[in-house]
Design an enzyme around this catalytic site. Sequence first.
Site, PDB file in Angstrom:
ATOM      1  N   GLY A   1       4.597 -10.393   3.814  1.00  0.00           N
ATOM      2  CA  GLY A   1       5.309 -10.428   5.088  1.00  0.00           C
ATOM      3  C   GLY A   1       4.545 -11.223   6.141  1.00  0.00           C
TER       4      GLY A   1
ATOM      5  N   MET B   1       0.840  -1.198   0.000  1.00  0.00           N
ATOM      6  CA  MET B   1       0.000   0.000   0.000  1.00  0.00           C
ATOM      7  C   MET B   1       0.876   1.250   0.000  1.00  0.00           C
ATOM      8  SD  MET B   1      -3.492  -0.903   1.967  1.00  0.00           S
ATOM      9  CE  MET B   1      -2.926  -0.629   3.634  1.00  0.00           C
ATOM     10  N   GLY B   2       2.156   1.073  -0.347  1.00  0.00           N
ATOM     11  CA  GLY B   2       3.053   2.225  -0.452  1.00  0.00           C
ATOM     12  C   GLY B   2       3.586   2.682   0.891  1.00  0.00           C
TER      13      GLY B   2
ATOM     14  N   HIS C   1       9.423  -3.405   3.496  1.00  0.00           N
ATOM     15  CA  HIS C   1       8.988  -3.626   2.099  1.00  0.00           C
ATOM     16  C   HIS C   1      10.193  -3.920   1.206  1.00  0.00           C
ATOM     17  CE1 HIS C   1       5.642  -0.887   3.534  1.00  0.00           C
ATOM     18  NE2 HIS C   1       4.953  -1.909   3.059  1.00  0.00           N
TER      19      HIS C   1
ATOM     20  N   HIS D   1       9.052   1.121   3.485  1.00  0.00           N
ATOM     21  CA  HIS D   1      10.146   1.186   4.458  1.00  0.00           C
ATOM     22  C   HIS D   1      11.031  -0.043   4.257  1.00  0.00           C
ATOM     23  CE1 HIS D   1       7.702  -1.735   6.533  1.00  0.00           C
ATOM     24  NE2 HIS D   1       6.725  -0.870   6.667  1.00  0.00           N
TER      25      HIS D   1
END
Length: 282
Positions: free
Chosen positions: A150, A31-32, A38, A35
């Site tokens: 994740g 979802m952008g 990701h 960090h």
Amino acid sequence: MIRVLRELPALRAQVRAWHAAGERVALVPTMGNLHAGHHALVALARTHAPRVVASIFVNPTQFGPHEDYARYPRTPEQDIAGLEAIGCDAVWLPTVETMYPDGPAQCVRMHVPGISDVLEGAHRPGHFDGVATVVARLFLQVQPDLAVFGRKDYQQLAVIRRLVRDLAFPLEVVDAPIVREPDGLAMSSRNQYLSPAERALAPAIHRTLQAMRAAAQAGQAPAQVEAQARAALEAAGLAPDYAVLRRPDLSEPAPGERGPQVALIAARLGRTRLIDNLEFEA
Ligand code: PAF
């Protein structure tokens, strides 16, 4: 140069070209507001496939009416630069209209029964329907050979595995370890909502998970472990939604049960709701 893809035909043409060249394609859905957690997903994806597509889409259907959809951090330019720096091949940036042509309220929806209705699903009704709905669309849009998620979103991963199995999506689901800050706090885009005082309290979640693991491994009954965990979170200034021990399939372990288990916590700190988990052998 990273390819920035905003239209479905361009995405399809790119993935078709890679497949025609015999290259496997990995998808990292996000979802952008990316960090290091990701970026670790992208790095893991790269070990499984020569081509990696990251998607960025803040998905309205997985947010409840009083949740943080409007204020969820949106940082696409920074995200694209970061993805380019780590060698991601393409970023898929659908609009709400591309994802939901008749609008989010009118879209065809997925529901993964049972597992969607407990823990996170009980506290966030409809959340996993929204996740399953958008993930199914992303799979059909990108048509990857594998997708990386994740383990921080433990229940989400279980929902997605069921979705893939039941609908026979022709792809592999790869899970990635939780990435933590030095003080144990699991990385999350929502950590930035925390005030400095709240941020200082947040590592209590990871400490409590570790205490739950130690108590379960010492043979304490799940009900006692869970009561102690709630009390510890409250004493640290957090408001727990749940602090539970579960088997990997999220069913409840019997007292004294051995084998793989997972401790899961959702807790609120002011207006911010954080989740985390710890897998272990009891
Ligand atoms: O884990 C997330 O960031 C989201 O739930 C996902 C899988 C990208 C679907 O919107």
